[in-house]
Design a protein around this motif. Sequence first.
Motif, mmCIF file in Angstrom:
data_model
loop_
_atom_site.group_PDB
_atom_site.id
_atom_site.type_symbol
_atom_site.label_atom_id
_atom_site.label_comp_id
_atom_site.label_asym_id
_atom_site.label_seq_id
_atom_site.Cartn_x
_atom_site.Cartn_y
_atom_site.Cartn_z
ATOM 1 N N ASN A 159 -48.771 32.898 45.895
ATOM 2 C CA ASN A 159 -49.572 33.532 44.835
ATOM 3 C C ASN A 159 -49.179 34.983 44.663
ATOM 4 O OD1 ASN A 159 -51.224 31.167 44.563
ATOM 5 N ND2 ASN A 159 -52.137 31.767 46.523
ATOM 6 N N TYR A 160 -49.004 35.657 45.803
ATOM 7 C CA TYR A 160 -48.639 37.059 45.731
ATOM 8 C C TYR A 160 -47.258 37.212 45.106
ATOM 9 C CZ TYR A 160 -52.749 38.273 48.382
ATOM 10 O OH TYR A 160 -54.048 38.469 48.753
ATOM 11 N N ARG A 161 -46.350 36.291 45.459
ATOM 12 C CA ARG A 161 -45.002 36.354 44.885
ATOM 13 C C ARG A 161 -45.097 36.194 43.361
ATOM 14 N NH1 ARG A 161 -42.366 32.136 47.461
ATOM 15 N NH2 ARG A 161 -42.659 33.325 49.378
ATOM 16 N N MET A 162 -45.936 35.247 42.947
ATOM 17 C CA MET A 162 -46.084 34.996 41.511
ATOM 18 C C MET A 162 -46.633 36.237 40.797
ATOM 19 S SD MET A 162 -48.420 32.106 39.771
ATOM 20 C CE MET A 162 -48.802 32.176 38.037
ATOM 21 N N VAL A 163 -47.624 36.872 41.403
ATOM 22 C CA VAL A 163 -48.220 38.065 40.789
ATOM 23 C C VAL A 163 -47.181 39.179 40.698
ATOM 24 C CG1 VAL A 163 -49.973 39.848 41.047
ATOM 25 C CG2 VAL A 163 -50.537 37.482 41.557
ATOM 26 N N ILE A 164 -46.439 39.363 41.791
ATOM 27 C CA ILE A 164 -45.451 40.448 41.813
ATOM 28 C C ILE A 164 -44.346 40.192 40.796
ATOM 29 C CG2 ILE A 164 -43.650 41.491 43.262
ATOM 30 C CD1 ILE A 164 -45.715 41.246 45.592
ATOM 31 N N GLU A 165 -44.012 38.892 40.626
ATOM 32 C CA GLU A 165 -42.977 38.578 39.637
ATOM 33 C C GLU A 165 -43.476 38.723 38.204
ATOM 34 O OE1 GLU A 165 -41.641 34.783 40.981
ATOM 35 O OE2 GLU A 165 -40.406 35.672 42.569
ATOM 36 N N SER A 166 -44.800 38.809 38.023
ATOM 37 C CA SER A 166 -45.340 38.996 36.668
ATOM 38 C C SER A 166 -45.442 40.476 36.327
ATOM 39 C CB SER A 166 -46.718 38.365 36.551
ATOM 40 O OG SER A 166 -46.710 37.069 37.019
ATOM 41 N N ASP A 167 -44.447 41.231 36.677
ATOM 42 C CA ASP A 167 -44.370 42.656 36.315
ATOM 43 C C ASP A 167 -45.439 43.531 36.934
ATOM 44 O OD1 ASP A 167 -42.086 42.566 34.906
ATOM 45 O OD2 ASP A 167 -43.037 42.293 32.945
ATOM 46 N N PHE A 168 -46.120 43.067 37.974
ATOM 47 C CA PHE A 168 -47.147 43.922 38.563
ATOM 48 C C PHE A 168 -46.602 45.217 39.152
ATOM 49 C CE2 PHE A 168 -51.679 42.649 38.772
ATOM 50 C CZ PHE A 168 -51.611 41.700 37.792
ATOM 51 N N PRO A 169 -45.361 45.201 39.692
ATOM 52 C CA PRO A 169 -44.837 46.494 40.167
ATOM 53 C C PRO A 169 -44.784 47.545 39.061
ATOM 54 C CG PRO A 169 -43.544 44.703 41.061
ATOM 55 C CD PRO A 169 -44.496 44.079 40.081
ATOM 56 N N LEU A 170 -44.441 47.106 37.843
ATOM 57 C CA LEU A 170 -44.404 48.041 36.713
ATOM 58 C C LEU A 170 -45.800 48.598 36.423
ATOM 59 C CD1 LEU A 170 -42.924 49.267 34.218
ATOM 60 C CD2 LEU A 170 -43.604 47.212 32.969
ATOM 61 N N TYR A 171 -46.795 47.695 36.407
ATOM 62 C CA TYR A 171 -48.163 48.140 36.115
ATOM 63 C C TYR A 171 -48.669 49.054 37.223
ATOM 64 C CZ TYR A 171 -47.637 44.022 33.187
ATOM 65 O OH TYR A 171 -47.165 43.099 32.304
ATOM 66 N N PHE A 172 -48.231 48.743 38.440
ATOM 67 C CA PHE A 172 -48.599 49.569 39.579
ATOM 68 C C PHE A 172 -48.059 50.983 39.383
ATOM 69 C CE2 PHE A 172 -47.592 51.424 43.686
ATOM 70 C CZ PHE A 172 -48.786 51.268 44.372
#
Lengths: 297, 308
Positions: free
Chosen positions: A78-91
């Motif tokens: 789940n975390y991998r999926m979230v991180i792959e959904s551009d969350f680093p950019l939003y972070f």
Amino acid sequence: MDVTQTKERERTAASGTHRRLNGARGERPNWLGGLVSLLWLAVVIIPIYWIVITSFKAQSSYYATNPLAPPTEPTLANYRMVIESDFPLYFVNSLIVTIGAVVPAVAFSFMAAYAIVRGNAGRFLRGVNSLFLMGLAIPLQATIIPVYLIIIRLHLYDSLLGLILPSIAFAIPLSVLVLSNFIRDVPKELFESMRLDGANEWMTLWRLAFPLTRPAVVTVTIYNALQIWNGFLLPLILTQSPDKRTLPLALWTFQGQYSVNVPAVLASVVLTTLPILILYVVGRRQLLSGLTAGFSK
Amino acid sequence: MSAFAPTARRGTPPAATREGRGGVLPWLAVPALVVFVGFGVIPLIGVLFLSFTSWDGLGEINLSGLTSWQTVLADPGLPHALWITFLVIAASWAFQTPLSLLIGVFLAGRQRYRAVLAVVFFIPLLLSQAAIAIAYKALLDPNFGLGAGLHIDLLVQDWLGRPVLAFSVVIFVVSWQFIPFHSLIYQGGVRQIPRSMYEAAELDGAGRMRKFFSITLPQLKYTIITSSTLMVVGSLTFFDLIFVLTAGGPADATRVLALDMYKRGFQASLMGPASAIAVILVLVGLALALLLRRLGGRDPQASQLEGA
């Protein structure tokens, strides 16, 4: 219950410390209060526990297992999926907006608070102070439409700077109030001796007032960082393109896209909260050391 | 900066140096003032101005006199939104205050658990309202939520699909986030009550209930007012939570003023009427602040730090 004995015990407990209600009251335990506290503790903890354990479950096993049982095969998918959904950019966006707004907000507020405390007799500064106090009583959300208009006219719509500027403004009134209350507590003699040593106001501000009010500065910084990091309305209204999203907004759109995948949605909730939790833990220590330093003078 | 070197003479009493006129001091307030005027004061005046215009959010802004106000005041949506806003304030106050008071009094007497509880109790305050709303949406889902998973029929309800339930859920989630915080405020308040008052009461043979109602409660007057002010002013601005959790629904059951403003302005593109709602929101906020200040006789701004 032996009343005199109880009172004697309380008196020894209270002596030597400040005369305040401290420790056990030496009576029957407060069952009602205890029960309600325990119950509410459960009410607070259960959802948090559920969020965390579910975020480590595979989507398929989520529907099949007891929702309150920890995952039998914990997964980071789940975390991998979230991180792959551009969350680093939003972070990164959230980080830029938060730091970009909190640093100037606290610096400006500190300067203004110092001026208000030190120059209280001046008519201009008294006016400024009342203006900030007025700002506290007004729900700033109500000004969002003109803010939107101003940001458009400044050609800052859909930019991070467009989020930063109003965030600074919204943070100022409360920060000035809290900081000026603390600067007021700095002994006047210290300002006087700085002046006798030939320091100007600018030096006195940064070398005397700022270090002495550090706990207040830390508190105000954490509070503002929390507000801005968690801010939802400004990004919702002032941005449009996906690459300008901050975390709370990204969370909302992510939930709209993957609402059926409960574990992934909850992983995104955990991920967005983690940084602020770390800041709180670090800041708490700073806060404590600042306070103890203040007391052991 | 050296141009503003101290002008005060040696031996001047501190009071004289605090004049600060014409020195560097007023300049120090300028950056904060500029940003606050630009994005706080001007928008506040602007919202009043925009309420006399018509604007779709993109095109030109045209003066339209009282049209927006007439639309808004004739719309049954306004009294409804005001009523819902009032209900949210009243219900969240009535639910949170007794519980926070009870928990706060208990925590004040129990040093041991304090550190642990303070950490746990702070977590809801650190979460964004958007995150909380999303988590609760998942948790309360009638098909995939906690109730369905545990097979407890009582918990399997269409929580967000029925007006009364949705409203109750909003109040509950608000309380979930803020009761811990208010308990900590009350804990602090109880600890400041002088021990001697209880000792005197005990000598007179007062029991627990008597002490609570004759000492604790009256002594907590200002704490109660502070906590209530935070709750009331905070309730006015629960936009994020309600927007994500229910979006004002079902059937406008949770459409508070702030949400009404957003929907009219940014979804229906009627910025004029939305600005009129915003003006009403400002007036309600000011009225409540004044009312609470009068009730308390003390500055409500004194401790808005953690809850504003």
